[in-house]
Design an enzyme around this catalytic site. Structure first.
Site, short mmCIF file in Angstrom:
data_model
loop_
_atom_site.label_atom_id
_atom_site.label_comp_id
_atom_site.label_asym_id
_atom_site.label_seq_id
_atom_site.Cartn_x
_atom_site.Cartn_y
_atom_site.Cartn_z
N HIS A 55 0.90 -1.40 -0.04
CA HIS A 55 -0.04 0.05 -0.11
C HIS A 55 0.84 1.31 0.04
O HIS A 55 1.99 1.19 0.15
CB HIS A 55 -0.97 0.16 1.41
CG HIS A 55 -0.14 -0.06 2.68
ND1 HIS A 55 -0.24 -0.83 3.47
CD2 HIS A 55 0.22 1.29 3.02
CE1 HIS A 55 0.54 -0.69 4.51
NE2 HIS A 55 0.96 0.63 4.31
P1 TYD Z 1 -1.81 -2.97 7.70
O1 TYD Z 1 -1.51 -1.64 7.82
O2 TYD Z 1 -2.63 -3.68 6.85
O3 TYD Z 1 -0.40 -3.92 7.88
P2 TYD Z 1 0.70 -3.80 6.90
O4 TYD Z 1 0.73 -2.64 5.83
O5 TYD Z 1 1.99 -4.08 7.68
O6 TYD Z 1 0.64 -5.17 6.19
O7 TYD Z 1 -2.46 -3.26 9.17
C1 TYD Z 1 -2.93 -4.26 9.82
C2 TYD Z 1 -3.83 -3.97 10.75
O8 TYD Z 1 -3.39 -3.21 12.02
C3 TYD Z 1 -5.12 -3.50 10.11
O9 TYD Z 1 -6.38 -4.04 10.65
C4 TYD Z 1 -4.93 -2.15 10.67
C5 TYD Z 1 -4.26 -2.14 11.87
N1 TYD Z 1 -3.48 -1.02 12.26
C6 TYD Z 1 -3.83 -0.01 13.36
O10 TYD Z 1 -5.01 -0.37 13.80
N2 TYD Z 1 -2.71 0.84 13.50
C7 TYD Z 1 -1.77 1.19 13.05
O11 TYD Z 1 -0.98 1.93 13.23
C8 TYD Z 1 -1.38 0.26 11.65
C9 TYD Z 1 -0.32 0.30 11.20
C10 TYD Z 1 -2.35 -1.03 11.56
#
Ligand code: TYD
Length: 140
Positions: A55
Site C-alpha cells: 500500500h
Molecule cells: P496493515 O496496515 O494492513 O499492515 P501492513 O501494511 O504492515 O501489512 O495493518 C494491519 C492491521 O492493523 C489493520 O487491521 C489495521 C491495523 N493497524 C492499526 O490499527 N494501527 C496502525 O497504526 C497500523 C499500522 C495498523
C-alpha cells in the site's frame, strides 16, 4: 551514475550511544526525524515467507528501523523502485508520502519499529497499485 532513491526516501544512520554496558539509541521527534511523531507501532512475529504492506499513504511520513533481526523494504514512488535491507538497529529508513511499500524476507526475530507523522487513518491508504500509479501521475 547512481540511481536516485524513491522521492522523499533514504537511509539514515542513527547516533549510537554505546558504552561498555551496551548500546542505546534515542530518536527525538522533529529533531532526529523530520516530523513530529504522532504514532509508534511495531511489527513482529511475522510468519515465514509472509510479505506485508502493499500500500501507499497519501499524507504520511514514516521512519522504519529494524531493532531486531532483518527484513527487506521495497519502496516505489511510481518511477523509481528500490529495495532496502534493514538489518541494523542504527539504520533507519525514511519513507515519504505517496510511496508504495512492500516488506519481504522477515527473519523470525524481526522487530520492525515504525515512527509515523500521523495517527492511524484507513482513509489515508491506497491499497491498489494501479490507483497509486494514477494518483502519482495526477500529482506530477
Ligand atoms: P496493515 O496496515 O494492513 O499492515 P501492513 O501494511 O504492515 O501489512 O495493518 C494491519 C492491521 O492493523 C489493520 O487491521 C489495521 C491495523 N493497524 C492499526 O490499527 N494501527 C496502525 O497504526 C497500523 C499500522 C495498523
Amino acid at each position: 551514475m547512481s540511481v536516485p532513491a524513491p522521492r522523499g526516501c533514504g537511509l539514515r544512520t542513527l547516533d549510537l550511544k554505546g558504552d561498555e554496558r551496551g548500546s542505546l539509541i534515542s530518536i527525538e521527534g522533529s529533531r532526529d526525524v523530520p516530523f513530529p511523531i504522532q504514532r509508534v507501532y511495531y511489527i513482529f512475529g511475522t510468519q515465514l515467507n509472509v510479505s506485508r504492506g502493499f500500500h501507499a499513504h497519501v499524507d504520511l511520513t514514516q521512519l522504519a528501523v529494524c531493532v531486531s533481526g532483518s527484513c527487506v523494504m521495497a519502496l516505489d514512488d511510481g518511477s523509481v523502485r528500490q529495495e532496502f535491507t534493514l538489518d541494523r538497529p542504527d539504520t533507519a529508513l525514511l519513507i515519504g508520502p505517496m510511496i508504495w511499500r512492500e516488506m519481504h524476507q522477515f527473519s523470525p526475530d524481526c522487530v520492525l519499529l515504525v515512527l509515523a507523522s500521523r495517527w492511524y487513518d484507513e482513509a489515508d491508504y491506497i491499497r491498489n497499485y494501479e490507483d497509486f500509479k494514477d494518483k502519482v501521475a495526477a500529482l506530477r
